[in-house]
Enzyme design. Sequence first.
Site, mmCIF file in Angstrom:
data_model
loop_
_atom_site.group_PDB
_atom_site.id
_atom_site.type_symbol
_atom_site.label_atom_id
_atom_site.label_comp_id
_atom_site.label_asym_id
_atom_site.label_seq_id
_atom_site.Cartn_x
_atom_site.Cartn_y
_atom_site.Cartn_z
ATOM 1 C CB THR B 48 32.397 37.842 60.010
ATOM 2 O OG1 THR B 48 33.155 36.935 59.192
ATOM 3 C CG2 THR B 48 33.286 38.347 61.120
ATOM 4 C CB CYS B 49 28.717 37.162 56.337
ATOM 5 S SG CYS B 49 29.617 38.614 55.868
ATOM 6 N N PRO B 112 39.206 46.409 54.811
ATOM 7 C CG PRO B 112 38.506 48.629 54.831
ATOM 8 C CD PRO B 112 38.567 47.415 53.970
ATOM 9 C CD GLN B 113 34.549 46.581 55.340
ATOM 10 O OE1 GLN B 113 35.452 45.922 54.831
ATOM 11 N NE2 GLN B 113 33.833 47.440 54.650
ATOM 12 C CD GLN B 117 33.666 41.816 60.043
ATOM 13 O OE1 GLN B 117 34.585 41.140 59.584
ATOM 14 N NE2 GLN B 117 32.527 42.016 59.388
ATOM 15 N N GLY B 188 22.933 50.104 33.201
ATOM 16 C CA GLY B 188 23.465 48.747 33.100
ATOM 17 C C GLY B 188 24.025 48.434 34.456
ATOM 18 C CG MET B 190 30.522 46.971 35.611
ATOM 19 S SD MET B 190 31.780 46.030 34.771
ATOM 20 C CE MET B 190 31.127 45.290 33.378
#
Lengths: 272, 419
Positions: B48-49, B112-113, B117, B188, B190
């Site tokens: 994964t990354c 949760p991913q 994976q 902005g 955020m």
Amino acid sequence: MGTLLFEIALTLYFAAAIVSIVELWMGSRATSRPVIYIAIVGFFFHTLSIVLRYFQGGYLPVTNLHEASSFYAWAILVLFFFLESRYKLGLLGCFIMPLIFVLMLSSSMLPRELKPLDPLLRSYWLPVHTLLAFLGNAAFALSFVIGIMYLVQEYYLKSKHPSGLFSRLPSLQSLDEINYRLITLGFPLLSLAIITGAVWSETAFGTYWRWDPKETWSLITWFIYALLLHARLVAGWRGRRAAFLSILGFIFVMFTFFGVSLLLKTYHGFKG
Amino acid sequence: MITVIGLNHKTAEVEIRERLAFNGPKLEEGLKELAAHPLIKEVFIISTCNRVELYLHSKEDISEELIKFLSSFHSVELQDLRKSLYILKDMDAARHLFRVASSLDSMIVGEPQILGQVKDAFDFALQRKTTGLILNTLVKKAISAAKRVRTETRIAENAVSISYAAVELAKKIFEDLSTKSFMLLGAGEMAELAARHLITNGVRAVTVANRTYERGCELAKEFNGRAIRFEDFPGELIHTDIVICSTGASRYVVTKEQMHHVMKERRHRPVFLIDISVPRNIDPAINEIENVYLYDIDDLQGVVDSNMLERKKEAERAENIINEEVEKFEKWFNSLDSVPTIVALRKKAEEIKETELKDFFNKFPSMDERERKAVIQLASTIVNKLIHPPTAALKNDSEDKDILIATIKKLYSLNGEEE
């Protein structure tokens, strides 16, 4: 037999109330699932005890204060199970079971003897009038509990320290909406109970209204809920104010139920 | 032996991670190459990354070869690789996978991913038949450990970023965000991020009021909403349930009096105001008004901090669950050695029985069907009764099982019959 069933139900409700308090104390990990399971089993025995008493006495067991508070607890649970299956309001079970236990405990401490039905009460108005009154008051009891839940949740949000039960309690919006729905259910039932009571009084005593303390206090309670509905519809009173009013209303319900019966002189006092 | 060799966001910079990634056709190639190795019995690759990890079940320790493989496969210098890699064996490897699947090893703990994976990585290998009994069971246990962590702890529930916290709060004020209207007041980075989170969580009717109208239009387009002129926002407040404010003004743009009026107009329907501007743009006293919930940036940070604390506590409970699950897996893993022994013992006994019966029937060809059956029955009973005690002893979880297995193998001369 009837006593045994009642005691089993009382014990299970006691257990449910204790578990409720433990759960609420656990804060963010609270759940009302075990409480509901215990309550269901208790409710089963409770129902049997009421059915048995109905057959033993031959009339709806609501004529003395022991029977009435047990029946009141039963009616609240019926409505609670209905609400739970429909809306799944997190933790409602934990908030309601201590109240159920208190009602059952009061019931257990009151004289239980089964007397032949007072000829005055031998009427088909008895089940109609009392069922309406009990169901209406059960709706008010639930709205009281939901009002408390609303205030707790609102406190978390306003204080800006959402912790503890915050994540487990339902949203303010759904608490407020269900509170409103319960009152719109309870109010017409209470109104009908008062009307059927008046008609019954007319057939029994020849007069619709006798300013008996029970009647007077019921009317005061009725006015509180009428005010709540009015303020909500006309002035947009919702949220915290509605929650406070539903708590106030329930205090009057309880006074009319126990206070008037025990403290004031009334012919309406569950004397059997 | 189970081995994991790999690197993650803690041990390696993204430059290394991306070079080691098994993406596209590389995954299949790498898997095939590893599976072809004579000492490797099973293998799957998670890429994964944030992490690249090889999980292997091998006959012996081949860590060195694996490092060389990674280095040559991805053409990365051995030295660069060595300092970023971790190598864990057997139960440490199992614990590592359990923690990864439970998202305890993730950059954002509780996200949760990762479980998906892990499943995908495993399925990919499963379809190419590069896994077997050991890794299949390992992954199965990892998934169930992750599920336990998910259901028994609240690790995944707490919002640990400001924009998540805002969504979490909004969901406790309003039941259904998709029926709520939202206004972005000013812009902005955020504020936009928080707005995006609200929108992915269902908020539909979006209004943007920005000092530069054109910028407002751009944002509105991006959010599928509409733009209004900044001066018009007070009127719009009456119809808005959620406001994110970040205007860069040096004074309050929403005052208490104004808000009193707004609440009256909207018949006290609840409002959630999020003021992420510094200095603040919404009068903090507004929070005192009934049915108005005002959070400024510090309030949100406070929520995040307490969630972080909560999450730390939950992580401890999660680790306990992982320990329990690793213990279970270890038990299973250890019991495994006895399985081939039992199989070999049974096979041996069956062979002896078959040969002896054959000889016997050759010597007595006149036996009828009924007598033959009786003799077979007798032989089977004797064989079963004789091998039952050693089999039962092997199946038992005893301390000295290794010795037991060795003894039984020696007594029945079962050597060299494994697998």
